[in-house]
Design a protein around this motif. Structure first.
Motif, PDB file in Angstrom:
ATOM      1  N   PRO A   1      18.653  34.667  48.133  1.00 16.34           N
ATOM      2  CA  PRO A   1      18.782  33.199  48.103  1.00 16.34           C
ATOM      3  C   PRO A   1      18.760  32.614  49.515  1.00 16.34           C
ATOM      4  CG  PRO A   1      20.896  34.241  47.655  1.00 16.34           C
ATOM      5  CD  PRO A   1      19.873  35.339  47.626  1.00 16.34           C
ATOM      6  N   ASP A   2      18.715  31.291  49.599  1.00 15.97           N
ATOM      7  CA  ASP A   2      18.646  30.632  50.908  1.00 15.97           C
ATOM      8  C   ASP A   2      19.848  30.975  51.774  1.00 15.97           C
ATOM      9  OD1 ASP A   2      16.272  29.469  50.188  1.00 15.97           O
ATOM     10  OD2 ASP A   2      17.153  27.545  49.624  1.00 15.97           O
ATOM     11  N   ARG A   3      21.021  30.989  51.171  1.00 15.65           N
ATOM     12  CA  ARG A   3      22.256  31.257  51.905  1.00 15.65           C
ATOM     13  C   ARG A   3      22.825  32.612  51.491  1.00 15.65           C
ATOM     14  NH1 ARG A   3      26.521  26.614  51.176  1.00 15.65           N
ATOM     15  NH2 ARG A   3      27.517  27.932  52.739  1.00 15.65           N
ATOM     16  N   PHE A   4      23.084  33.463  52.465  1.00  9.00           N
ATOM     17  CA  PHE A   4      23.743  34.726  52.170  1.00  9.00           C
ATOM     18  C   PHE A   4      24.271  35.353  53.452  1.00  9.00           C
ATOM     19  CE2 PHE A   4      19.319  35.810  52.941  1.00  9.00           C
ATOM     20  CZ  PHE A   4      19.360  36.999  53.648  1.00  9.00           C
ATOM     21  N   SER A   5      25.240  36.227  53.285  1.00 14.92           N
ATOM     22  CA  SER A   5      25.850  36.933  54.405  1.00 14.92           C
ATOM     23  C   SER A   5      25.046  38.173  54.760  1.00 14.92           C
ATOM     24  CB  SER A   5      27.283  37.330  54.023  1.00 14.92           C
ATOM     25  OG  SER A   5      27.739  38.405  54.811  1.00 14.92           O
ATOM     26  N   ILE A   6      24.866  38.416  56.034  1.00  8.34           N
ATOM     27  CA  ILE A   6      24.124  39.598  56.450  1.00  8.34           C
ATOM     28  C   ILE A   6      24.899  40.870  56.112  1.00  8.34           C
ATOM     29  CG2 ILE A   6      25.030  39.662  58.815  1.00  8.34           C
ATOM     30  CD1 ILE A   6      21.428  40.469  57.650  1.00  8.34           C
ATOM     31  N   ILE A   7      26.222  40.809  56.134  1.00 11.59           N
ATOM     32  CA  ILE A   7      27.021  41.975  55.759  1.00 11.59           C
ATOM     33  C   ILE A   7      26.861  42.271  54.271  1.00 11.59           C
ATOM     34  CG2 ILE A   7      29.348  42.902  55.553  1.00 11.59           C
ATOM     35  CD1 ILE A   7      28.261  42.985  58.382  1.00 11.59           C
ATOM     36  N   ASP A   8      26.841  41.225  53.444  1.00 15.16           N
ATOM     37  CA  ASP A   8      26.584  41.433  52.011  1.00 15.16           C
ATOM     38  C   ASP A   8      25.229  42.102  51.804  1.00 15.16           C
ATOM     39  OD1 ASP A   8      28.988  40.272  51.391  1.00 15.16           O
ATOM     40  OD2 ASP A   8      28.136  38.344  50.771  1.00 15.16           O
ATOM     41  N   PHE A   9      24.258  41.685  52.584  1.00  9.03           N
ATOM     42  CA  PHE A   9      22.918  42.266  52.497  1.00  9.03           C
ATOM     43  C   PHE A   9      22.947  43.750  52.878  1.00  9.03           C
ATOM     44  CE2 PHE A   9      18.888  43.262  54.728  1.00  9.03           C
ATOM     45  CZ  PHE A   9      18.015  43.141  53.659  1.00  9.03           C
ATOM     46  N   TYR A  10      23.579  44.053  54.005  1.00 13.73           N
ATOM     47  CA  TYR A  10      23.676  45.451  54.427  1.00 13.73           C
ATOM     48  C   TYR A  10      24.337  46.307  53.348  1.00 13.73           C
ATOM     49  CZ  TYR A  10      22.646  44.120  59.324  1.00 13.73           C
ATOM     50  OH  TYR A  10      22.059  43.662  60.476  1.00 13.73           O
ATOM     51  N   LEU A  11      25.419  45.791  52.774  1.00 13.59           N
ATOM     52  CA  LEU A  11      26.168  46.568  51.787  1.00 13.59           C
ATOM     53  C   LEU A  11      25.372  46.787  50.504  1.00 13.59           C
ATOM     54  CD1 LEU A  11      29.704  44.971  52.223  1.00 13.59           C
ATOM     55  CD2 LEU A  11      29.000  47.281  52.895  1.00 13.59           C
ATOM     56  N   SER A  12      24.469  45.885  50.205  1.00 12.87           N
ATOM     57  CA  SER A  12      23.697  46.013  48.965  1.00 12.87           C
ATOM     58  C   SER A  12      22.550  47.012  49.085  1.00 12.87           C
ATOM     59  CB  SER A  12      23.127  44.646  48.560  1.00 12.87           C
ATOM     60  OG  SER A  12      22.056  44.274  49.393  1.00 12.87           O
ATOM     61  N   ILE A  13      22.137  47.316  50.319  1.00 11.49           N
ATOM     62  CA  ILE A  13      20.952  48.167  50.498  1.00 11.49           C
ATOM     63  C   ILE A  13      21.239  49.466  51.247  1.00 11.49           C
ATOM     64  CG2 ILE A  13      19.434  46.139  50.503  1.00 11.49           C
ATOM     65  CD1 ILE A  13      19.193  46.612  53.590  1.00 11.49           C
ATOM     66  N   CYS A  14      22.492  49.690  51.644  1.00 11.37           N
ATOM     67  CA  CYS A  14      22.769  50.823  52.532  1.00 11.37           C
ATOM     68  C   CYS A  14      22.569  52.179  51.859  1.00 11.37           C
ATOM     69  CB  CYS A  14      24.171  50.719  53.127  1.00 11.37           C
ATOM     70  SG  CYS A  14      25.515  50.779  51.921  1.00 11.37           S
ATOM     71  N   ASP A  15      22.421  52.192  50.539  1.00  6.88           N
ATOM     72  CA  ASP A  15      22.111  53.464  49.863  1.00  6.88           C
ATOM     73  C   ASP A  15      20.619  53.753  49.851  1.00  6.88           C
ATOM     74  OD1 ASP A  15      21.670  51.280  48.184  1.00  6.88           O
ATOM     75  OD2 ASP A  15      22.004  52.456  46.371  1.00  6.88           O
ATOM     76  N   LYS A  16      19.821  52.768  50.256  1.00  4.87           N
ATOM     77  CA  LYS A  16      18.356  52.922  50.248  1.00  4.87           C
ATOM     78  C   LYS A  16      17.751  52.918  51.647  1.00  4.87           C
ATOM     79  CE  LYS A  16      18.043  50.345  45.880  1.00  4.87           C
ATOM     80  NZ  LYS A  16      19.431  49.834  45.889  1.00  4.87           N
ATOM     81  N   TYR A  17      18.408  52.262  52.582  1.00  2.50           N
ATOM     82  CA  TYR A  17      17.878  52.133  53.947  1.00  2.50           C
ATOM     83  C   TYR A  17      18.938  52.593  54.946  1.00  2.50           C
ATOM     84  CZ  TYR A  17      14.430  49.140  51.644  1.00  2.50           C
ATOM     85  OH  TYR A  17      13.448  48.659  50.820  1.00  2.50           O
ATOM     86  N   PRO A  18      18.514  53.272  56.015  1.00  2.00           N
ATOM     87  CA  PRO A  18      19.484  53.776  56.999  1.00  2.00           C
ATOM     88  C   PRO A  18      20.056  52.657  57.870  1.00  2.00           C
ATOM     89  CG  PRO A  18      17.233  54.270  57.709  1.00  2.00           C
ATOM     90  CD  PRO A  18      17.123  53.678  56.330  1.00  2.00           C
ATOM     91  N   ILE A  19      21.324  52.387  57.678  1.00  2.00           N
ATOM     92  CA  ILE A  19      22.049  51.416  58.499  1.00  2.00           C
ATOM     93  C   ILE A  19      23.137  52.185  59.222  1.00  2.00           C
ATOM     94  CG2 ILE A  19      23.465  49.332  58.494  1.00  2.00           C
ATOM     95  CD1 ILE A  19      21.951  48.479  55.976  1.00  2.00           C
ATOM     96  N   GLU A  20      23.058  52.226  60.535  1.00  2.00           N
ATOM     97  CA  GLU A  20      23.907  53.110  61.314  1.00  2.00           C
ATOM     98  C   GLU A  20      24.971  52.352  62.101  1.00  2.00           C
ATOM     99  OE1 GLU A  20      21.304  55.401  63.764  1.00  2.00           O
ATOM    100  OE2 GLU A  20      20.427  56.495  62.086  1.00  2.00           O
ATOM    101  N   GLY A  21      26.073  53.027  62.305  1.00  2.00           N
ATOM    102  CA  GLY A  21      27.118  52.500  63.171  1.00  2.00           C
ATOM    103  C   GLY A  21      26.941  53.031  64.580  1.00  2.00           C
ATOM    104  N   TYR A  22      27.161  52.168  65.544  1.00  2.00           N
ATOM    105  CA  TYR A  22      27.078  52.533  66.963  1.00  2.00           C
ATOM    106  C   TYR A  22      28.499  52.416  67.516  1.00  2.00           C
ATOM    107  CZ  TYR A  22      25.561  52.162  71.913  1.00  2.00           C
ATOM    108  OH  TYR A  22      25.382  52.339  73.266  1.00  2.00           O
ATOM    109  N   LEU A  23      29.144  53.562  67.707  1.00  2.00           N
ATOM    110  CA  LEU A  23      30.538  53.584  68.131  1.00  2.00           C
ATOM    111  C   LEU A  23      30.628  53.806  69.633  1.00  2.00           C
ATOM    112  CD1 LEU A  23      33.557  53.587  67.363  1.00  2.00           C
ATOM    113  CD2 LEU A  23      33.362  56.077  67.054  1.00  2.00           C
ATOM    114  N   LYS A  24      31.240  52.855  70.314  1.00  2.00           N
ATOM    115  CA  LYS A  24      31.457  52.972  71.753  1.00  2.00           C
ATOM    116  C   LYS A  24      32.946  53.238  71.955  1.00  2.00           C
ATOM    117  CE  LYS A  24      31.040  50.263  76.050  1.00  2.00           C
ATOM    118  NZ  LYS A  24      30.467  51.339  76.856  1.00  2.00           N
ATOM    119  N   SER A  25      33.265  54.449  72.392  1.00  2.00           N
ATOM    120  CA  SER A  25      34.663  54.873  72.452  1.00  2.00           C
ATOM    121  C   SER A  25      35.497  54.027  73.411  1.00  2.00           C
ATOM    122  CB  SER A  25      34.746  56.350  72.849  1.00  2.00           C
ATOM    123  OG  SER A  25      34.132  56.562  74.108  1.00  2.00           O
TER     124      SER A  25
END
Length: 239
Positions: free
Chosen positions: A192-216
């Motif tokens: 839809p026109d309005r949506f959260s990018i985090i909601d988007f990431y969470l909906s597709i993370c089982d199909k597309y590689p979304i990685e965390g970048y951890l800076k200690s």
């Protein structure tokens, strides 16, 4: 892209007459601090989205002079599209062959923006995360692939992965800085026109590689409230 369209409700009354992006820390607006960091890191093309007191930001940018860096406006004056919708609307302003670095306007950090930008090679998106204490965490597997989200105060868990074992996941806080592959825009075209990018990431993370970048040794400050402004001055002085 700098997310600068928010209403800045947590910074009231300062944002009753100006946008959050123009609230000053150390004599400079938040927006200018982020632009200076992007310029120092070598970025040449920057998109800023606007909504709340949009014209003030446009006028401010028009009076800035950054040699070698072009700044474009993505206008959301008619409707605030949230982070995902705002990103998709701005897609026509990006170089379609290059990853896009996204930076919230109210975030200060010591992260090397070039490092996180260059780390997005095979992933669909790379999210800067930390061990910061919060109620809401992103969940990652042992390979630092995003698998879900949790609110530890309520016990809520969100994930597209059935029977996710939360106790086996790594919990990290999102920083408001991330990098996306341009291929992502095709995947989000039917949203839809309005949506959260985090909601988007969470909906597709089982199909597309979304990685965390951890800076200690990450040092990060979210300038979201009036009482953090003084702290922010000390923070940037130490950086």
């Amino acid at each position: 892209m700098i997310f600068a369209a928010g209403l800045g409700t947590r910074l009231r009354p300062l944002t009753d007459k100006k946008p959050k992006a123009l609230v000053e820390v150390g004599g400079k607006p938040l927006l200018e601090h982020v632009l200076n960091r992007l310029k120092a890191a070598g970025f040449e093309r920057v998109v800023v989205n606007v909504h709340h007191f949009a014209q003030q930001i446009v006028d401010y940018i028009n009076n800035l002079h950054y040699e070698g860096m072009n700044i474009y406006i993505s206008d959301e004056s008619e409707e605030l599209l949230e982070t995902g919708g705002g990103l998709r609307k701005a897609a026509i302003l990006f170089d379609t062959q290059s990853p896009v670095l996204i930076h919230n306007v109210d975030i200060f950090s010591n992260v090397d923006l070039c490092d996180i930008y260059d780390s997005t090679t095979s992933s669909f998106a790379t999210l800067l995360v930390s061990n910061r204490n919060t109620n809401r965490y992103l969940l990652f597997d042992s390979n630092m692939h995003l698998v879900g989200w949790t609110n530890v105060s309520t016990g809520e868990v969100r994930s597209p992965i059935k029977d996710l074992k939360v106790e086996c996941c790594h919990r990290y806080a999102f920083s408001g800085i991330h990098v996306i592959s341009p291929s992502m825009f095709e995947v989000m075209k039917d949203w839809p026109d309005r949506f959260s990018i985090i909601d988007f990431y969470l909906s597709i993370c089982d199909k597309y590689p979304i990685e965390g970048y951890l800076k200690s040794d990450l040092r990060l400050l979210d300038v979201g409230k009036v009482d953090t402004l003084t702290e922010a001055e000390h923070f940037i002085a130490q950086l």
